[in-house]
Design a protein around this motif. Structure first.
Motif, PDB file in Angstrom:
ATOM      1  N   VAL A 273       0.740  -1.503   0.258  1.00 42.15           N
ATOM      2  CA  VAL A 273       0.131  -0.061  -0.200  1.00 42.15           C
ATOM      3  C   VAL A 273       0.755   1.321  -0.191  1.00 42.15           C
ATOM      4  N   THR A 274       0.517   2.276  -0.850  1.00 42.01           N
ATOM      5  CA  THR A 274       1.633   2.640  -1.207  1.00 42.01           C
ATOM      6  C   THR A 274       0.907   4.343  -1.475  1.00 42.01           C
ATOM      7  N   GLN A 275       1.464   6.045  -1.737  1.00 46.40           N
ATOM      8  CA  GLN A 275       0.270   6.939  -2.005  1.00 46.40           C
ATOM      9  C   GLN A 275      -0.109   6.623  -3.411  1.00 46.40           C
ATOM     10  N   SER A 276       1.294   5.749  -4.206  1.00 49.54           N
ATOM     11  CA  SER A 276       0.763   5.726  -5.923  1.00 49.54           C
ATOM     12  C   SER A 276      -0.118   4.903  -5.861  1.00 49.54           C
ATOM     13  N   SER A 277       0.257   3.152  -5.217  1.00 53.60           N
ATOM     14  CA  SER A 277      -0.727   2.411  -5.976  1.00 53.60           C
ATOM     15  C   SER A 277      -2.108   2.439  -5.429  1.00 53.60           C
ATOM     16  N   SER A 278      -2.547   3.142  -4.747  1.00 54.37           N
ATOM     17  CA  SER A 278      -4.016   3.243  -3.488  1.00 54.37           C
ATOM     18  C   SER A 278      -4.514   4.100  -4.695  1.00 54.37           C
ATOM     19  N   ALA A 279      -3.784   4.991  -5.247  1.00 52.03           N
ATOM     20  CA  ALA A 279      -4.847   5.722  -6.647  1.00 52.03           C
ATOM     21  C   ALA A 279      -4.861   4.828  -7.874  1.00 52.03           C
ATOM     22  N   ILE A 280      -4.446   3.771  -7.749  1.00 54.23           N
ATOM     23  CA  ILE A 280      -5.024   2.952  -9.288  1.00 54.23           C
ATOM     24  C   ILE A 280      -6.587   1.895  -8.960  1.00 54.23           C
ATOM     25  N   PRO A 281      -6.830   2.081  -9.700  1.00 53.85           N
ATOM     26  CA  PRO A 281      -8.335   1.573  -9.275  1.00 53.85           C
ATOM     27  C   PRO A 281      -8.897   0.025  -9.514  1.00 53.85           C
ATOM     28  N   GLY A 282      -8.332  -0.296  -8.630  1.00 54.04           N
ATOM     29  CA  GLY A 282      -8.604  -2.284  -8.311  1.00 54.04           C
ATOM     30  C   GLY A 282      -7.350  -2.728  -7.375  1.00 54.04           C
ATOM     31  N   ILE A 283      -6.305  -1.648  -7.537  1.00 55.69           N
ATOM     32  CA  ILE A 283      -5.333  -2.356  -6.740  1.00 55.69           C
ATOM     33  C   ILE A 283      -5.224  -2.302  -5.363  1.00 55.69           C
ATOM     34  N   GLY A 284      -6.152  -1.832  -4.746  1.00 60.64           N
ATOM     35  CA  GLY A 284      -6.703  -1.780  -3.645  1.00 60.64           C
ATOM     36  C   GLY A 284      -7.748  -2.983  -2.816  1.00 60.64           C
ATOM     37  N   LEU A 285      -8.435  -3.034  -4.050  1.00 59.70           N
ATOM     38  CA  LEU A 285      -9.006  -4.512  -4.071  1.00 59.70           C
ATOM     39  C   LEU A 285      -8.291  -5.316  -3.680  1.00 59.70           C
ATOM     40  N   TYR A 286      -6.900  -5.884  -4.947  1.00 56.11           N
ATOM     41  CA  TYR A 286      -6.303  -6.924  -5.164  1.00 56.11           C
ATOM     42  C   TYR A 286      -5.491  -6.902  -3.898  1.00 56.11           C
ATOM     43  N   VAL A 287      -5.020  -5.813  -3.306  1.00 49.49           N
ATOM     44  CA  VAL A 287      -4.292  -5.569  -2.160  1.00 49.49           C
ATOM     45  C   VAL A 287      -4.816  -6.086  -0.664  1.00 49.49           C
ATOM     46  N   SER A 288      -6.311  -6.116  -0.990  1.00 48.78           N
ATOM     47  CA  SER A 288      -7.308  -6.143   0.236  1.00 48.78           C
ATOM     48  C   SER A 288      -6.943  -7.722   0.394  1.00 48.78           C
ATOM     49  N   LEU A 289      -7.015  -8.361  -1.072  1.00 46.94           N
ATOM     50  CA  LEU A 289      -7.625  -9.957  -0.789  1.00 46.94           C
ATOM     51  C   LEU A 289      -6.439 -10.224  -0.850  1.00 46.94           C
ATOM     52  N   LEU A 290      -5.602  -9.505  -1.035  1.00 45.48           N
ATOM     53  CA  LEU A 290      -4.113 -10.225  -0.992  1.00 45.48           C
ATOM     54  C   LEU A 290      -4.435 -10.883   0.430  1.00 45.48           C
ATOM     55  N   HIS A 291      -4.388  -9.549   1.057  1.00 42.76           N
ATOM     56  CA  HIS A 291      -3.620  -9.300   2.504  1.00 42.76           C
ATOM     57  C   HIS A 291      -4.282 -10.327   3.413  1.00 42.76           C
ATOM     58  N   ASN A 292      -5.771 -10.715   3.188  1.00 43.38           N
ATOM     59  CA  ASN A 292      -6.264 -11.819   3.466  1.00 43.38           C
ATOM     60  C   ASN A 292      -6.140 -13.295   3.297  1.00 43.38           C
ATOM     61  N   VAL A 293      -5.289 -13.787   1.792  1.00 47.04           N
ATOM     62  CA  VAL A 293      -5.079 -14.861   1.290  1.00 47.04           C
ATOM     63  C   VAL A 293      -3.657 -14.799   1.994  1.00 47.04           C
ATOM     64  N   THR A 294      -2.648 -14.432   2.193  1.00 47.83           N
ATOM     65  CA  THR A 294      -1.067 -14.288   2.835  1.00 47.83           C
ATOM     66  C   THR A 294      -0.323 -13.578   3.930  1.00 47.83           C
ATOM     67  N   PRO A 295       0.399 -12.919   4.472  1.00 44.53           N
ATOM     68  CA  PRO A 295       0.838 -11.843   5.050  1.00 44.53           C
ATOM     69  C   PRO A 295       1.922 -11.375   3.872  1.00 44.53           C
ATOM     70  N   LEU A 296       1.902 -10.439   3.763  1.00 46.72           N
ATOM     71  CA  LEU A 296       2.642  -9.615   3.134  1.00 46.72           C
ATOM     72  C   LEU A 296       3.891  -9.093   3.589  1.00 46.72           C
ATOM     73  N   GLN A 297       4.912  -9.460   2.681  1.00 49.38           N
ATOM     74  CA  GLN A 297       6.039  -9.009   2.746  1.00 49.38           C
ATOM     75  C   GLN A 297       6.436  -7.823   2.703  1.00 49.38           C
ATOM     76  N   ALA A 355     -12.411  -9.443   1.475  1.00 49.21           N
ATOM     77  CA  ALA A 355     -11.186  -8.612   1.665  1.00 49.21           C
ATOM     78  C   ALA A 355     -10.872  -7.898   2.713  1.00 49.21           C
ATOM     79  N   ASP A 356     -10.309  -7.584   2.899  1.00 48.57           N
ATOM     80  CA  ASP A 356      -8.841  -7.286   4.850  1.00 48.57           C
ATOM     81  C   ASP A 356      -8.996  -5.571   3.992  1.00 48.57           C
ATOM     82  N   ALA A 357     -10.375  -5.411   3.709  1.00 44.56           N
ATOM     83  CA  ALA A 357     -11.048  -3.978   3.877  1.00 44.56           C
ATOM     84  C   ALA A 357     -10.415  -3.054   4.654  1.00 44.56           C
TER      85      ALA A 357
END
Length: 395
Positions: A273-297, A355-357
């Motif tokens: 989650v960065t200031q750049s990535s949070s502005a991209i449509p779909g990235i927030g949903l994807y990262v939220s789903l990813l966080h519910n699947v596996t711990p993010l490095q 998703a871990d919204a």
């Protein structure tokens, strides 16, 4: 002195103010993730040092190997109406950290694309570092003015070839809202070319060339540009879109630099989650789903791995195209299959479960210094923080 209570005010994922104490605590929390290692003195130039992976790389290099360096970023000071930008406060605290560790760091607040900035920074390299071992290039910008032509280029977030729509995540009164079909326009050839001009490899090449011309590269010098590939779920807008064209240009630039005898690579980082990535449509949903699947490095964890490879402490983890891969944990078949299943099944009714919204929203707020444990947000805090002076020379 200008103390006041700072509260989060903004629209969507963009906040108008940042919390100085919260931003400072974020820097300290990042540094706490790093285990230091004794090493011979190394020097680095980091272009884009105040946010995202550029910040993480700066802190990881400083805290793990005691690297001395110069960071370049473009931030705004506090005004009568607004606080300084989050990157301003993070840079001030990073400089304080460097001073406590006895390292030499200078931070330059200027347009990294400008030749005048390059002249200033390279003189600082000569005066304070002698020469550099590493150049880290991590620049995400909406526009760029080429100082040699005077032409200004604008980057766009658009698809290439055919229109696209994506699921996306928004919030209303703090509650997650699933947007089922956010339309993505198609970029024309000029928009693609301009995006490449802004976020491709041309400026990276100019930084390397400027260092070479002034004989400021140490033997064994290496350089990396930080990039992202991501999932097929975000591919039509990101990797196969206009931004992806710029990322592909970065990779081609690395190959061209290598052909000219420079040890140059791109480093493919994992999702964050960065200031750049949070502005991209779909990235927030994807990262939220990813966080519910596996711990993010975390960006710091990945940056530690990057420094270990760049310094030779561990072997380079390269793919078939010569890119350093720090994203293998994200793109494993098992992880991507699980994220894809959640993406396809996500509805407004189940979005809070699949998703871990709540985590994502908290991470976005942390980018601006809010929702940071240990910070009293009801207390007044000093918002008029000076840009840091150069720290003491390291041993």
């Amino acid at each position: 002195m200008s103390e006041r209570v700072v509260k989060p005010v903004g629209r969507g994922f963009l906040f108008l103010d940042s919390h100085p104490a919260g931003c400072a605590r974020v820097v300290r929390d990042m540094a706490a993730e790093v285990e230091g290692r004794p090493a011979e003195r190394r020097t680095a130039l980091v272009i884009g040092s105040s946010s995202g992976y550029g910040l993480a790389t700066t802190i990881a290099g400083l805290a793990r190997y005691g690297i001395d360096g110069i960071g370049v970023c473009f931030e705004k000071a506090a005004t009568a109406r607004r606080t300084a930008t989050a990157g301003w406060y993070r840079t001030a605290e990073t400089a304080a950290l460097a001073a406590e560790l006895g390292r030499s760091w200078t931070f330059v607040n200027a347009d990294a694309f400008a030749d005048t900035t390059k002249d200033e920074v390279l003189q600082l390299v000569a005066d304070k570092l002698g020469k550099v071992d590493h150049l880290i290039y991590s620049v995400a910008a909406p526009r760029r003015t080429d100082p040699r032509t005077g032409e200004t280029y604008q980057s766009v977030l658009k698809a290439i070839g055919a229109p696209h729509s994506t699921k996306s995540l928004a919030f209303e009164d703090g509650e997650p809202v699933l947007q089922e079909a956010v339309p993505i326009e198609v970029a024309n050839d000029d928009e693609i070319a301009q995006t490449v001009k802004v976020m491709g490899g041309e400026d990276w090449t100019r930084w390397v060339a400027a260092l070479q011309e002034r004989d400021l590269l140490k033997p064994g010098f290496n350089t990396v540009a930080l990039t992202y590939i991501g999932s097929e779920l975000t591919g039509p807008l990101y990797r196969q879109g206009s931004i992806g064209a710029a990322k592909a240009d970065l990779e081609q630039t690395a190959l061209k630099l290598a052909a000219d005898g420079v040890t140059a690579m791109t480093s493919v980082n994992g999702a964050a989650v960065t200031q750049s990535s949070s502005a991209i449509p779909g990235i927030g949903l994807y990262v939220s789903l990813l966080h519910n699947v596996t711990p993010l490095q975390s960006p710091v964890e990945q940056s530690v791995a990057l420094w270990d490879q760049l310094t030779g402490a561990t072997p380079l983890d390269l793919d078939d195209e010569g890119r350093i891969r720090l994203d293998r944990w994200e793109l494993s078949d098992e992880v991507q299959d699980a994220v894809r299943a959640r993406w396809q099944s996500a509805t407004q009714d189940n979005i809070a479960e699949v998703a871990d919204a709540a985590w994502f929203l908290a991470e976005v707020r942390r980018l601006y210094g809010f929702d940071v444990p240990g910070v009293d947000y009801d207390a007044e805090t000093e918002v008029d923080v000076e840009w840091p002076a150069a720290t003491a020379t390291g041993a």
